[in-house]
Scaffold this motif. Structure first.
Motif, PDB file in Angstrom:
ATOM      1  N   ARG A  94      44.915  36.916  16.962  1.00 30.44           N
ATOM      2  CA  ARG A  94      43.825  37.203  16.188  1.00 30.44           C
ATOM      3  C   ARG A  94      42.620  36.749  16.749  1.00 30.44           C
ATOM      4  O   ARG A  94      41.621  37.234  16.830  1.00 30.44           O
ATOM      5  N   ARG A  97      41.404  38.296  19.972  1.00 31.20           N
ATOM      6  CA  ARG A  97      40.701  39.539  19.677  1.00 31.20           C
ATOM      7  C   ARG A  97      39.264  39.280  19.065  1.00 31.20           C
ATOM      8  O   ARG A  97      38.648  40.229  19.161  1.00 31.20           O
ATOM      9  N   GLN A  98      39.103  38.276  18.704  1.00 32.19           N
ATOM     10  CA  GLN A  98      37.584  38.149  18.071  1.00 32.19           C
ATOM     11  C   GLN A  98      36.520  37.541  18.934  1.00 32.19           C
ATOM     12  O   GLN A  98      37.161  36.649  19.813  1.00 32.19           O
TER      13      GLN A  98
END
Length: 217
Positions: A94, A97-98
């Motif tokens: 996560r 992907r940020q």
């Protein structure tokens, strides 16, 4: 009396200085969510270590000699480690992907992304399942603890106070250090720490499961 407390304090530090799964999780939590959640993970682990210290005073080696206990530790410890591997791997994915968040955005996200009870229980569970802690108490710490007092209730209590305070001092130090590192180093360090934690927990999981397979099957 002071010597007994000091002995417990120093013995606790010798356990905490090992870079095992609890310290890894504490640092990761500090980098991801800040000082307070990291401290709560450490506090939970202090209670887990205290539980094993009490067992050591009562004869930990004898407890570990029972096959049902070893099965519980094998299956329970392996399950916790596999869950932690998945959790850290998911967090790393996560994070990758940020976009990098500002310090203000990170602080707001951290303030709503953790629960005090969950962090305490996570620290407690990891301390009870940690293969390095189990090995330390079974092979080294148990024998030292058993011979550190005269066996009286008062001396045992003083030793355990020193032992708990030692773990608390280390957890506070590491939580503050990780929290400051989060403020200074930012998003990329959180990503790398999540990924490193996943790899380390995966290694511990394989180690615990393989050792249990060799000794119990």
């Amino acid at each position: 009396m002071f010597a007994v407390v000091l002995k417990g304090f120093l013995l606790s530090l010798s356990l905490c200085l090992d870079l095992g799964m609890v310290n890894t999780a504490l640092i990761n939590t500090g980098l991801r969510a800040g000082t307070r959640p990291a401290f709560l993970v450490g506090l939970g682990s202090c209670f887990g270590d205290l539980f094993y210290a009490v067992l050591s005073l009562c004869g930990l080696a004898l407890l570990f000699s029972y096959t049902p206990v070893r099965w519980i530790l094998w299956l329970g410890g392996g399950a916790v480690l596999l869950w932690l591997t998945w959790r850290m791997g998911l967090a790393a994915w996560r994070s990758s992907r940020q976009p990098a968040a500002s310090a203000e955005q990170a602080a707001v996200a951290a303030s709503v992304d953790w629960s005090a009870r969950a962090e305490l229980l996570r620290g407690l569970g990891m301390a009870l399942a940690s293969p390095t802690s189990l090995l330390w108490f079974a092979a080294v710490g148990g024998a030292i603890i058993a011979h550190s007092t005269d066996g009286s209730t008062g001396m045992n209590g003083l030793f355990l106070v020193g032992f708990f305070v030692g773990g608390l001092a280390w957890s506070s130090f590491l939580a503050v250090l990780a929290g400051r590192g989060r403020q200074l180093l930012g998003h990329k360090l959180v990503l790398y720490c999540n990924a490193g934690s996943a790899l380390l927990f995966g290694y511990f999981a394989v180690s615990v499961i393989a050792d249990g397979y060799r000794t119990l099957l």
